[in-house]
Design a protein around this motif. Structure first.
Motif, PDB file in Angstrom:
ATOM      1  N   ARG A 165       0.812  -1.220   0.000  1.00 31.37           N
ATOM      2  CA  ARG A 165       0.000   0.000   0.000  1.00 31.37           C
ATOM      3  C   ARG A 165       0.845   1.268   0.000  1.00 31.37           C
ATOM      4  N   ILE A 166       2.087   1.164   0.415  1.00 39.59           N
ATOM      5  CA  ILE A 166       2.928   2.353   0.588  1.00 39.59           C
ATOM      6  C   ILE A 166       3.170   3.099  -0.729  1.00 39.59           C
ATOM      7  N   PRO A 167       3.627   2.434  -1.817  1.00 40.22           N
ATOM      8  CA  PRO A 167       3.872   3.182  -3.060  1.00 40.22           C
ATOM      9  C   PRO A 167       2.640   3.922  -3.564  1.00 40.22           C
ATOM     10  N   SER A 168       1.444   3.353  -3.362  1.00 44.14           N
ATOM     11  CA  SER A 168       0.229   4.019  -3.819  1.00 44.14           C
ATOM     12  C   SER A 168      -0.029   5.304  -3.038  1.00 44.14           C
ATOM     13  N   ILE A 169       0.179   5.251  -1.722  1.00 42.71           N
ATOM     14  CA  ILE A 169      -0.018   6.457  -0.899  1.00 42.71           C
ATOM     15  C   ILE A 169       1.041   7.499  -1.237  1.00 42.71           C
ATOM     16  N   VAL A 170       2.277   7.047  -1.422  1.00 40.66           N
ATOM     17  CA  VAL A 170       3.347   7.975  -1.816  1.00 40.66           C
ATOM     18  C   VAL A 170       3.034   8.564  -3.190  1.00 40.66           C
ATOM     19  N   GLY A 171       2.470   7.746  -4.088  1.00 40.67           N
ATOM     20  CA  GLY A 171       2.070   8.245  -5.404  1.00 40.67           C
ATOM     21  C   GLY A 171       1.073   9.388  -5.292  1.00 40.67           C
ATOM     22  N   ILE A 196       5.039   3.285 -13.816  1.00 43.28           N
ATOM     23  CA  ILE A 196       4.383   2.280 -14.658  1.00 43.28           C
ATOM     24  C   ILE A 196       3.956   1.078 -13.821  1.00 43.28           C
ATOM     25  N   ILE A 197       4.833   0.651 -12.909  1.00 44.52           N
ATOM     26  CA  ILE A 197       4.491  -0.466 -12.011  1.00 44.52           C
ATOM     27  C   ILE A 197       3.261  -0.116 -11.184  1.00 44.52           C
ATOM     28  N   LEU A 198       3.219   1.105 -10.681  1.00 42.18           N
ATOM     29  CA  LEU A 198       2.062   1.547  -9.884  1.00 42.18           C
ATOM     30  C   LEU A 198       0.802   1.577 -10.756  1.00 42.18           C
ATOM     31  N   TYR A 199       0.933   2.025 -11.997  1.00 42.11           N
ATOM     32  CA  TYR A 199      -0.205   2.054 -12.920  1.00 42.11           C
ATOM     33  C   TYR A 199      -0.720   0.645 -13.188  1.00 42.11           C
ATOM     34  N   GLU A 202      -3.136  -1.010 -10.931  1.00 39.67           N
ATOM     35  CA  GLU A 202      -4.475  -0.410 -11.003  1.00 39.67           C
ATOM     36  C   GLU A 202      -4.679   0.702  -9.978  1.00 39.67           C
ATOM     37  N   SER A 203      -3.601   1.360  -9.617  1.00 38.48           N
ATOM     38  CA  SER A 203      -3.700   2.527  -8.745  1.00 38.48           C
ATOM     39  C   SER A 203      -4.037   3.751  -9.597  1.00 38.48           C
ATOM     40  N   LEU A 208      -2.367   8.850 -12.980  1.00 39.08           N
ATOM     41  CA  LEU A 208      -2.255  10.307 -12.908  1.00 39.08           C
ATOM     42  C   LEU A 208      -0.801  10.767 -13.030  1.00 39.08           C
ATOM     43  N   LEU A 209       0.112  10.020 -12.422  1.00 38.10           N
ATOM     44  CA  LEU A 209       1.535  10.369 -12.530  1.00 38.10           C
ATOM     45  C   LEU A 209       2.024  10.210 -13.969  1.00 38.10           C
ATOM     46  N   LEU A 210       1.601   9.139 -14.640  1.00 36.32           N
ATOM     47  CA  LEU A 210       2.008   8.947 -16.033  1.00 36.32           C
ATOM     48  C   LEU A 210       1.441  10.038 -16.931  1.00 36.32           C
ATOM     49  N   GLU A 211       0.232  10.488 -16.626  1.00 36.92           N
ATOM     50  CA  GLU A 211      -0.356  11.577 -17.410  1.00 36.92           C
ATOM     51  C   GLU A 211       0.436  12.869 -17.226  1.00 36.92           C
ATOM     52  N   LEU A 212       0.938  13.097 -16.018  1.00 39.45           N
ATOM     53  CA  LEU A 212       1.808  14.266 -15.807  1.00 39.45           C
ATOM     54  C   LEU A 212       3.102  14.116 -16.598  1.00 39.45           C
TER      55      LEU A 212
END
Length: 464
Positions: A165-171, A196-199, A202-203, A208-212
Motif C-alpha cells: 500500500r505504501i507506493p500508492s499512498i506515496v504516489g 508504470i508499475i504503480l499504474y 491499477e492505482s 495520474l503520474l504517467l499523465e503528468l
C-alpha cells in the motif's frame, strides 16, 4: 485515569497521563462529523494544541529511536497523526501552520524514515503518509516546494519500495506536489518505471503520474531505455486519452516522436510473415500505427503529421512491401477473400486476430488517406510513388483487414479531391478484365461485362 471532556488538550497535564489516556482523549475529542447537509466538520487545532502535540511527538520519537515502549507508543502516535491528517484536510489555516512548522516537519520526516524500516509499523506509517498527503493537497505552491525539499529523498525511496500500500499512498503525495510543480518531477528512468508499475497495479495515482509525465519531455528522453512491455503500457495509455477534446496530455512534440519511433521500427512487422512468436516488438509497432492513424484524423494533431513527408513515404512503401509479400503465397499477410478459407484457417490457427498483421494494411491505408486530405503536396507525392495504383490493387475483400475496401475508397477520394492530375490518372486506367469471384459464384451471381465498359451483376444461368 479518565480525563474530563471539559479539559482542553492544550490544558492537559500530559506528564501525569498514560499513553492510553491520551489516545482515548484524542479519539473522543477529535471526531469527524457530518451534518444534515453532508458537510464535514472537525475540531481545529489551536497554536497551543499544536505545541502540545509536538511535545508528545518528541517523546514518542525518542521511544522509536531507542526502541523502547514501542507497543505503547505506536497507538498514540497513530492517533496523533490521524488528528493532524483530518485537521489539515478540513482547515486551511491549520494546513498552513503545519506547513511552515519546521519542527513538526522534521519530526515527521524522522518518523517516516524510522517506521519504514520495519513491516510491523506499517499501519502507523500509512497514517503519517496520509497526513503528509493531505498537507500538500491543494496547498500553496511555494509551501509544496518547501515540503518536497524536506521529504523528497524518503518519498522517492518509499516509492521505489516493494509493492504494497505504501507506493500508492506515496504516489498520491507525489502527484499532488507535481500537479502544480512539474519542474520537480524527477528526471530519472527509475521513477518512470515505478510509475508504470504503480499504474499496472491499477492505482489511480499511477495513471495520474504517467499523465503528468506525458506533459513533459522526460518520457521522450527515456523511452528507448524502457522495457518494450513498459513502452507498450505508455502507448496504450496515450491511445486511451487522445480522443479527449479537453486533454492536453499529447503534445505535437510527443506525436512527432511517436511518428519517428514508428518510422524507425516499422520494418520489424515484415519479420512476422511466416512465423510469429508472441513477441511485443511488432505489437509496439502496431500500437504506434494505431495512434498515428487515430491522430491523423484529429485536427489538433493532423496539422503536424501532414507536414511529415517521410511518414507518408514510409507508409506507402511499407504498404507496398506487405501487399507484395501477401501475394507471394499463403502467409500472415495473404488476403483471405473466401469465407470458407477463413473458417478453415481459424480451425488451424485460432489466433489470426492476434497476429500483428491483422488490420495493419487497412491502418496504413487509413493514414495515407488522412495525410492526403486537402493537401496537394501529399496527393502528388503519393501519385509519384505509384501509390494510387497500389491502393486500387488493395481494394479487395480481406478478412485479415476489416473495412479495407472502405478505407481504400476514402483514401482515393482524398487523393482526387481538388487534384486534376490524380483524377486524370485514374480516368486513364483501362479495364483489363472482370475477375470471377468464387464467393459471388456460391451466391449464384457473377460480374458481367456488357462491352460498353460497364460492369453489372447477373445470375449465373443468364451468363451461360
Amino acid at each position: 485515569m479518565a480525563l474530563p471532556n471539559k479539559i482542553g488538550f492544550d490544558e492537559m497535564n500530559t506528564e501525569n497521563s498514560t499513553y492510553e489516556d491520551l489516545t482515548k482523549y484524542l479519539q473522543d475529542e477529535f471526531k469527524l462529523k457530518c451534518d444534515e447537509t453532508g458537510q464535514y466538520s472537525y475540531p481545529s487545532l489551536s497554536d497551543q494544541t499544536i505545541i502540545k502535540i509536538i511535545e508528545i511527538i518528541n517523546e514518542l520519537k525518542t521511544n522509536v529511536d531507542k526502541q523502547i515502549k514501542i507497543s505503547d507508543s505506536l497507538p498514540l502516535l497513530r492517533q496523533i497523526y490521524l488528528t493532524l491528517r483530518n485537521s489539515v484536510a478540513i482547515h486551511k489555516s491549520v494546513q498552513k501552520k503545519i506547513s511552515i512548522n519546521n519542527e513538526i516537519l522534521d519530526l515527521t520526516n524522522f518518523l517516516i524514515t524510522a517506521l519504514s524500516s520495519n513491516e510491523t509499523y506499517i499501519n502507523c506509517l500509512i497514517v503519517i503518509l496520509q497526513f503528509l498527503g493531505n498537507l500538500v493537497t491543494q496547498n500553496e505552491q511555494q509551501l509544496q516546494v518547501i515540503i518536497w525539499d524536506k521529504f523528497n529523498e524518503i518519498l522517492l525511496l518509499l516509492f521505489h519500495s516493494t509493492p504494497n500500500r505504501i507506493p500508492s499512498i506515496v504516489g498520491m503525495i507525489l502527484y499532488n506536489i507535481f500537479l502544480q510543480n512539474k519542474q520537480l518531477i524527477p528526471d530519472d528512468i527509475k521513477f518512470i518505471k515505478n510509475a508504470i508499475i504503480l499504474y499496472e497495479s491499477e492505482s489511480d495515482y499511477g495513471e495520474l503520474l504517467l499523465e503528468l509525465l506525458l506533459q513533459t519531455n522526460i518520457l521522450i528522453r527515456y523511452y528507448s531505455e524502457l522495457e518494450v512491455t513498459q513502452r507498450f503500457v505508455l502507448l496504450e495509455l496515450i491511445k486511451g486519452t487522445m480522443f479527449d477534446d479537453e486533454s492536453t496530455l499529447i503534445t505535437n512534440e510527443l506525436m512527432m516522436f511517436i511518428s519517428t519511433e514508428f518510422k524507425k521500427k516499422s520494418d520489424c512487422i515484415l519479420k512476422t510473415v511466416t512465423d510469429y512468436v508472441n513477441k511485443i516488438e511488432p505489437q509496439e509497432v502496431v500500437c504506434l500505427l494505431d495512434i498515428i492513424a487515430s491522430a491523423s484524423c484529429l485536427n489538433k494533431y493532423s496539422s503536424c503529421l501532414i507536414q511529415d513527408k517521410s511518414l507518408l513515404i514510409n507508409c506507402v512503401f511499407l504498404l507496398k512491401s506487405i501487399h507484395s509479400v501477401g501475394k507471394e503465397g499463403n502467409n500472415h499477410f495473404s488476403a483471405i477473400q473466401k469465407l470458407s478459407e477463413l473458417t478453415l484457417n481459424e480451425k488451424i490457427e485460432p489466433t489470426i486476430k492476434d497476429h500483428p498483421g491483422f488490420g495493419f494494411k487497412a491502418a496504413l491505408i487509413r493514414v495515407v488517406g488522412n495525410l492526403c486530405w486537402k493537401n496537394t503536396e501529399n496527393q502528388n507525392l503519393v501519385r509519384e510513388l505509384e501509390g494510387i495504383q497500389l491502393l486500387l490493387d488493395c481494394c479487395n475483400i480481406d478478412a485479415r483487414n476489416p473495412f479495407i475496401i472502405q478505407w481504400v475508397i476514402f483514401a482515393v477520394r482524398n487523393l482526387c479531391e481538388g487534384n486534376p492530375d490524380n483524377q486524370k490518372l485514374i480516368a486513364g486506367m483501362t479495364k483489363a478484365k472482370t475477375v470471377d469471384s468464387e464467393t459471388l459464384q456460391k451466391m449464384g451471381i457473377v460480374l458481367n461485362d456488357d462491352s460498353a465498359n460497364k460492369i453489372g451483376i447477373i445470375p449465373m444461368d443468364l451468363k451461360k
